[in-house]
Design an enzyme around this catalytic site. Sequence first.
Site, mmCIF file in Angstrom:
data_model
loop_
_atom_site.group_PDB
_atom_site.id
_atom_site.type_symbol
_atom_site.label_atom_id
_atom_site.label_comp_id
_atom_site.label_asym_id
_atom_site.label_seq_id
_atom_site.Cartn_x
_atom_site.Cartn_y
_atom_site.Cartn_z
ATOM 1 N N ASP A 16 0.871 -1.178 0.000
ATOM 2 C CA ASP A 16 0.000 0.000 0.000
ATOM 3 C C ASP A 16 0.909 1.230 0.000
ATOM 4 O OD1 ASP A 16 -1.609 2.150 0.702
ATOM 5 O OD2 ASP A 16 -2.686 1.059 2.267
ATOM 6 N N ASN A 30 -5.883 13.122 -10.956
ATOM 7 C CA ASN A 30 -6.501 13.596 -12.203
ATOM 8 C C ASN A 30 -6.301 15.095 -12.266
ATOM 9 O OD1 ASN A 30 -8.921 15.005 -11.066
ATOM 10 N ND2 ASN A 30 -9.297 12.942 -10.278
ATOM 11 N N GLY A 38 -9.378 5.011 -6.201
ATOM 12 C CA GLY A 38 -8.095 4.317 -6.341
ATOM 13 C C GLY A 38 -7.014 4.834 -5.409
ATOM 14 N N ASP A 40 -5.419 7.613 -5.486
ATOM 15 C CA ASP A 40 -5.647 9.032 -5.173
ATOM 16 C C ASP A 40 -6.522 9.154 -3.909
ATOM 17 O OD1 ASP A 40 -5.773 11.786 -5.455
ATOM 18 O OD2 ASP A 40 -7.005 11.768 -7.272
ATOM 19 N N SER A 127 -1.937 5.067 -14.178
ATOM 20 C CA SER A 127 -2.849 4.888 -15.332
ATOM 21 C C SER A 127 -3.388 3.473 -15.527
ATOM 22 C CB SER A 127 -2.204 5.325 -16.664
ATOM 23 O OG SER A 127 -2.252 6.725 -16.813
ATOM 24 N N GLY A 129 -5.257 1.611 -13.522
ATOM 25 C CA GLY A 129 -6.518 1.311 -12.838
ATOM 26 C C GLY A 129 -7.672 1.912 -13.617
ATOM 27 N N TYR A 131 -7.839 4.423 -15.393
ATOM 28 C CA TYR A 131 -7.468 4.947 -16.717
ATOM 29 C C TYR A 131 -7.147 3.862 -17.744
ATOM 30 C CZ TYR A 131 -7.528 9.844 -15.123
ATOM 31 O OH TYR A 131 -7.900 11.093 -14.668
HETATM 32 N N1 AR6 Z 1 -1.326 1.615 -2.991
HETATM 33 C C1 AR6 Z 1 -0.761 1.241 -4.156
HETATM 34 N N2 AR6 Z 1 -1.457 1.071 -5.303
HETATM 35 C C2 AR6 Z 1 -2.788 1.277 -5.252
HETATM 36 C C3 AR6 Z 1 -3.466 1.671 -4.070
HETATM 37 C C4 AR6 Z 1 -2.672 1.838 -2.896
HETATM 38 N N3 AR6 Z 1 -3.203 2.206 -1.736
HETATM 39 N N4 AR6 Z 1 -4.795 1.808 -4.361
HETATM 40 C C5 AR6 Z 1 -4.947 1.486 -5.664
HETATM 41 N N5 AR6 Z 1 -3.749 1.164 -6.213
HETATM 42 P P1 AR6 Z 1 -5.890 4.168 -10.117
HETATM 43 P P2 AR6 Z 1 -5.227 5.613 -12.603
HETATM 44 C C6 AR6 Z 1 -3.418 0.773 -7.598
HETATM 45 O O1 AR6 Z 1 -7.249 3.865 -10.616
HETATM 46 O O2 AR6 Z 1 -5.485 4.412 -13.434
HETATM 47 C C7 AR6 Z 1 -8.500 8.159 -9.552
HETATM 48 O O3 AR6 Z 1 -9.858 8.260 -9.269
HETATM 49 C C8 AR6 Z 1 -4.508 0.238 -8.469
HETATM 50 O O4 AR6 Z 1 -4.759 -1.132 -8.164
HETATM 51 O O5 AR6 Z 1 -5.715 4.587 -8.706
HETATM 52 O O6 AR6 Z 1 -4.019 6.439 -12.887
HETATM 53 C C9 AR6 Z 1 -7.876 9.507 -9.875
HETATM 54 O O7 AR6 Z 1 -8.502 10.563 -9.202
HETATM 55 C C10 AR6 Z 1 -3.884 0.380 -9.854
HETATM 56 O O8 AR6 Z 1 -3.011 -0.705 -10.125
HETATM 57 O O9 AR6 Z 1 -5.158 5.303 -11.015
HETATM 58 C C11 AR6 Z 1 -8.074 9.600 -11.364
HETATM 59 O O10 AR6 Z 1 -9.345 10.108 -11.684
HETATM 60 C C12 AR6 Z 1 -3.047 1.649 -9.712
HETATM 61 O O11 AR6 Z 1 -2.980 1.909 -8.304
HETATM 62 C C13 AR6 Z 1 -7.957 8.168 -11.840
HETATM 63 O O12 AR6 Z 1 -8.340 7.359 -10.719
HETATM 64 C C14 AR6 Z 1 -3.601 2.859 -10.426
HETATM 65 O O13 AR6 Z 1 -5.019 2.854 -10.372
HETATM 66 C C15 AR6 Z 1 -6.543 7.805 -12.216
HETATM 67 O O14 AR6 Z 1 -6.531 6.515 -12.742
#
Ligand code: AR6
Length: 181
Positions: A16, A30, A38, A40, A127, A129, A131
């Site tokens: 994490d 974003n 996610g 963020d 990107s 997750g 995205y």
């Molecule tokens: N620690 C490490 N990795 C994590 C954690 C954590 N606590 N939580 C999730 N992940 P995403 P994106 C992973 O969707 O694709 C947001 O709403 C997750 O499993 O967080 O860049 C923003 O505000 C995945 O592998 O980011 C934007 O609107 C990775 O982090 C949008 O999502 C990225 O997933 C950005 O989308």
Amino acid sequence: MDAYVGKTRVRLLQGDITRQDTEAIVNAANSSLMGGGGVDGAIHRAGGPQILEECKEIVARQGRLPTGEAVLTSGGRLAARYVIHTVGPVWQDGRHGEPELLRNAYYNSLSLAKKHGIRSLSFPSISTGAYRFPIEKAARIALSTVCDFLKEHAFDEVRFVLFSEKDLRVYEEAWLEISDS
Ligand code: AR6
């Protein structure tokens, strides 16, 4: 996985990102910088309201954060002293500049860390997750961008913190491909 690129220790691990003790952690944000789901959401929840306050000041000063750019706030209640917020591209079909924009997100995060004298930082898988960037491609871009940067500028440590065991395996495989080439 644990390796050295020049003098920098590079680690890939499952975990994490909000719990990392590196000096900075990177947020996959974003353009609004107002938080989200996610990673963020997890960073804002764990770090508390101070981070959002600073993000609001940044947006008031310079407007929305363009894709591929990066800005810095404090880490609030996190163990990390700083959060670097960057915006990865939304995957469409790979022909809308997505690879280059993802490269920029990593490169500009590293440059900003260097500029602030940060010695260690942790990245999530930007990107891949919400995205929807295909993770095999994203892992190769992430690792090659970081490796290229580290050939010119050293940190004590750069960590990639993957949320699932499956994602960690993808990054480990990409690491082997990159080290072979
Ligand atoms: N620690 C490490 N990795 C994590 C954690 C954590 N606590 N939580 C999730 N992940 P995403 P994106 C992973 O969707 O694709 C947001 O709403 C997750 O499993 O967080 O860049 C923003 O505000 C995945 O592998 O980011 C934007 O609107 C990775 O982090 C949008 O999502 C990225 O997933 C950005 O989308």
